[in-house]
Design an enzyme around this catalytic site. Structure first.
Site, PDB file in Angstrom:
ATOM      1  N   CYS A 110      48.895  21.832 -11.521  1.00 16.54           N
ATOM      2  CA  CYS A 110      49.192  22.555 -12.755  1.00 16.54           C
ATOM      3  C   CYS A 110      48.124  23.613 -13.050  1.00 16.54           C
ATOM      4  O   CYS A 110      47.945  24.534 -12.271  1.00 16.54           O
ATOM      5  CB  CYS A 110      49.351  21.552 -13.899  1.00 16.54           C
ATOM      6  SG  CYS A 110      50.193  22.176 -15.347  1.00 16.54           S
ATOM      7  N   HIS A 111      47.405  23.490 -14.156  1.00 20.20           N
ATOM      8  CA  HIS A 111      46.369  24.446 -14.538  1.00 20.20           C
ATOM      9  C   HIS A 111      45.011  24.126 -13.913  1.00 20.20           C
ATOM     10  O   HIS A 111      44.059  24.880 -14.069  1.00 20.20           O
ATOM     11  CB  HIS A 111      46.215  24.482 -16.064  1.00 20.20           C
ATOM     12  CG  HIS A 111      47.354  25.136 -16.771  1.00 20.20           C
ATOM     13  ND1 HIS A 111      48.558  24.498 -16.976  1.00 20.20           N
ATOM     14  CD2 HIS A 111      47.475  26.367 -17.320  1.00 20.20           C
ATOM     15  CE1 HIS A 111      49.375  25.302 -17.633  1.00 20.20           C
ATOM     16  NE2 HIS A 111      48.754  26.451 -17.847  1.00 20.20           N
TER      17      HIS A 111
END
Length: 181
Positions: A110-111
């Site tokens: 994800c991030h």
């Protein structure tokens, strides 16, 4: 199998996406490995389900107490706030970079690649992430692709990246295979 392997999970005191912590954690345990929660402060971390507070988890060690030498691999769970906080903490960035320096496998979802950008370890690597990070990753020298999971072996270590919670099954399989080798 991850028998006798200890895997660090690096998370900020607040902001980790709970499912991106708990599902890989379970995968490590089911493969016979030992997951350890590493953070920037002792005590507990606060996980989130998107923007809502979820469960709290006990920290096993802080980044100032351990190094990459103490582990066989690193998992970087996502959530927006988690890597945004980690990339501002020099000890957390050093800890993550240590796995690259030691040639140990790293998995980020994800991030989470924001922390890797700050550690200056994505240049020349092919990665994926939450789509909003693609410009940041390209600006840091990475090649970004929109894939469920990306396994990059073109650097000093194996780097596994994935986009989002929907990709957790493929992410867990890929990092489990890489960490077993």
């Amino acid at each position: 199998m991850l028998n006798d392997k200890t895997i660090a999970f690096l998370v900020a005191p607040e902001g980790v996406e709970q499912i991106e912590l708990t599902e890989p954690w379970k995968a490590v345990k089911q493969a016979g490995g030992t997951p350890k929660l590493v953070s920037t402060r002792p005590g507990q971390i606060q996980a989130f389900n998107h923007l809502d507070k979820a469960d709290r988890f006990a920290v096993d060690a802080t980044v100032d107490e351990v190094s990459a030498a103490d582990f066989d691999g690193l998992v970087l769970p996502g959530g927006v706030a988690n890597p945004d906080i980690l990339r501002t903490v020099p000890g957390a960035v050093r800890f993550a970079k240590g796995f690259f320096d030691a040639g140990k496998p790293v998995a980020a979802i994800c991030h989470a690649p924001w922390t890797l950008i700050e550690a200056d370890v994505v240049n020349g690597r092919t990665v994926t992430s939450w789509p909003s990070l693609q410009t940041d990753l390209r600006n840091a020298g990475a090649t970004w692709e929109d894939r469920e999971v990306m396994i990059c072996t073109s650097g000093p270590n194996t780097l596994i990246t994935s986009r989002m919670p929907d990709d957790l099954k493929a992410f867990n399989q890929a990092f489990g295979d890489a960490f077993s080798g």
